[in-house]
Design an enzyme around this catalytic site. Structure first.
Site, PDB file in Angstrom:
ATOM      1  N   GLU A   7       8.389  -1.535   0.160  1.00 10.35           N
ATOM      2  CA  GLU A   7       7.138  -1.349  -0.581  1.00 10.35           C
ATOM      3  C   GLU A   7       6.725   0.124  -0.550  1.00 10.35           C
ATOM      4  O   GLU A   7       7.236   0.921   0.222  1.00 10.35           O
ATOM      5  CB  GLU A   7       6.001  -2.189   0.033  1.00 10.35           C
ATOM      6  CG  GLU A   7       5.755  -3.512  -0.657  1.00 10.35           C
ATOM      7  CD  GLU A   7       5.060  -3.372  -2.011  1.00 10.35           C
ATOM      8  OE1 GLU A   7       4.890  -2.230  -2.496  1.00 10.35           O
ATOM      9  OE2 GLU A   7       4.702  -4.407  -2.592  1.00 10.35           O
ATOM     10  N   ASP A  20       3.342  -6.588  -9.374  1.00 10.60           N
ATOM     11  CA  ASP A  20       3.247  -6.039  -8.013  1.00 10.60           C
ATOM     12  C   ASP A  20       2.884  -4.559  -8.098  1.00 10.60           C
ATOM     13  O   ASP A  20       1.784  -4.209  -8.489  1.00 10.60           O
ATOM     14  CB  ASP A  20       4.569  -6.299  -7.279  1.00 10.60           C
ATOM     15  CG  ASP A  20       4.444  -6.235  -5.776  1.00 10.60           C
ATOM     16  OD1 ASP A  20       3.701  -5.376  -5.270  1.00 10.60           O
ATOM     17  OD2 ASP A  20       5.106  -7.026  -5.079  1.00 10.60           O
ATOM     18  N   ARG A  72      -4.957  -8.352   5.756  1.00 12.44           N
ATOM     19  CA  ARG A  72      -4.318  -7.068   6.053  1.00 12.44           C
ATOM     20  C   ARG A  72      -4.385  -6.178   4.815  1.00 12.44           C
ATOM     21  O   ARG A  72      -4.568  -6.661   3.684  1.00 12.44           O
ATOM     22  CB  ARG A  72      -2.854  -7.251   6.468  1.00 12.44           C
ATOM     23  CG  ARG A  72      -1.942  -7.782   5.376  1.00 12.44           C
ATOM     24  CD  ARG A  72      -0.479  -7.548   5.728  1.00 12.44           C
ATOM     25  NE  ARG A  72       0.460  -8.134   4.787  1.00 12.44           N
ATOM     26  CZ  ARG A  72       0.827  -7.590   3.624  1.00 12.44           C
ATOM     27  NH1 ARG A  72       0.294  -6.447   3.214  1.00 12.44           N
ATOM     28  NH2 ARG A  72       1.715  -8.203   2.849  1.00 12.44           N
ATOM     29  N   ASN A 125      -2.914  -4.793  -5.268  1.00 11.69           N
ATOM     30  CA  ASN A 125      -1.558  -4.277  -5.439  1.00 11.69           C
ATOM     31  C   ASN A 125      -1.528  -3.000  -6.253  1.00 11.69           C
ATOM     32  O   ASN A 125      -2.232  -2.050  -5.933  1.00 11.69           O
ATOM     33  CB  ASN A 125      -0.642  -5.362  -6.008  1.00 11.69           C
ATOM     34  CG  ASN A 125       0.551  -5.607  -5.104  1.00 11.69           C
ATOM     35  OD1 ASN A 125       1.107  -4.680  -4.537  1.00 11.69           O
ATOM     36  ND2 ASN A 125       0.949  -6.864  -4.968  1.00 11.69           N
ATOM     37  N   ASN A 157      -2.796  -3.903   1.929  1.00  6.48           N
ATOM     38  CA  ASN A 157      -1.570  -3.989   1.146  1.00  6.48           C
ATOM     39  C   ASN A 157      -1.318  -2.632   0.498  1.00  6.48           C
ATOM     40  O   ASN A 157      -1.343  -1.619   1.183  1.00  6.48           O
ATOM     41  CB  ASN A 157      -1.652  -5.128   0.134  1.00  6.48           C
ATOM     42  CG  ASN A 157      -0.286  -5.538  -0.384  1.00  6.48           C
ATOM     43  OD1 ASN A 157       0.678  -5.617   0.376  1.00  6.48           O
ATOM     44  ND2 ASN A 157      -0.177  -5.796  -1.678  1.00  6.48           N
TER      45      ASN A 157
END
Length: 303
Positions: A17, A214, A109, A160, A111
């Site tokens: 990521e 995403d 959490r 995202n 991202n």
């Protein structure tokens, strides 16, 4: 158009990521999110260096810090921390916490996060347990040096992809669970965003089963590039019309994020994941050349 997709050597990350191209070091930084791994692909050496952040579970993003060549802002749980790393060693250490969000929601959490063109932080949260695609406990924030996190949007599913187009005065944002890309009006001098509008709806592409958008980036012509987590595809989209200009096929399904890089900023780097036992080459980072497009380098975070 004929583009070429190649694997970056030894680039595996189980949940790759947050690709970020650093001009000064001619390196691509990215994370292995669920193992607190941070990685640096050195373009000239054609080699990946990896480190584990000591004592941490997650590394959601990695952002180089302005004027501090061995300091990085990294998302660890709900904290954005400063990590000391020389870019080579196998271990990195947290030196301090910059800020924390949603401290009472321990099952959330951080991202994806990025810096805007002025070096401000933008990023958000998501649920870390259960069916993450059906929960709306996240928020989207901005932060700048000397201040506190500012909540831009609440009731976010999975915070995202983020991208900015200074020329168009737009900030783009993806909440994966909405299957949409939003465009906000963006004031570069203040960092303020307003008037969100849906510009790309992925449900219209595959009505029978949702495509999960995403990560995202933008090119110098103002087109956006949207990674699809279960689609094996990066869509190049005109944000003014919502029209798909190109479908970039990647040889694995879980496409997580994209960033332009390379010496001429004309290579599209694509991170992927290997969740739930995907066949190879899942988890590989790819480079796409021949797109006849250029993007913008990552911006260092001002702290």
């Amino acid at each position: 158009m004929s583009y070429k997709v190649e694997a970056v050597p030894d680039s595996y990350a189980a949940l790759g990521e947050g690709p970020h191209w650093d001009v000064d070091r001619q390196s691509l930084y990215y994370v292995d999110l669920e193992s607190a791994g941070i990685n640096r692909y050195d373009f000239k050496q054609n080699k990946v260096y990896r480190a584990k952040i000591e004592g941490e579970i997650f590394a959601s993003f990695i952002l180089p810090v302005e004027n501090k060549p061995q300091e990085f802002a990294v998302g660890c749980g709900l904290r954005t921390v400063i990590v000391q790393w020389d870019g080579v060693s196998a271990v990195a250490k947290v030196t301090r916490t910059l800020f924390e969000v949603q401290p009472d929601l321990k099952e959330n959490r951080l991202n994806d996060a990025k810096t805007d063109p002025n070096g401000r932080f933008y990023g958000g949260t998501m649920a870390a347990r259960g069916d993450i695609f059906t929960q709306w406990k996240g928020e989207l924030y901005s932060w700048q040096a000397g201040g506190q996190p500012n909540a831009i949007r609440s009731k976010v599913g999975i915070s995202n992809g983020l991208a900015w187009d200074v020329k168009a005065k737009k900030f783009y944002f993806i909440d994966t669970n909405n299957h949409e890309v939003l465009a906000y009006d963006y004031n570069q001098s203040t960092g303020a965003v307003s008037n969100p509008k849906v510009i790309f709806d992925l449900r219209k592409i595959r009505p029978e089963g949702p495509l999960f958008p995403d990560g995202m980036t933008v090119d110098t012509d103002g087109n956006i590039y949207v990674a699809t987590f279960n689609g094996g595809t990066v869509f190049k989209v005109n944000p003014s019309t919502g029209k798909i200009l190109l479908e970039i096929k990647i040889p694995t399904t879980q496409i997580t994020s994209v960033a332009f890089g390379g010496p001429n900023l004309d290579i599209l780097y694509v991170t992927t994941a290997n969740k739930f036992d995907q066949p190879k080459p899942a988890g590989t980072t790819f480079q796409v050349t021949g797109l006849n497009a250029k993007g913008y380098a990552g911006v260092n975070l001002k702290i």
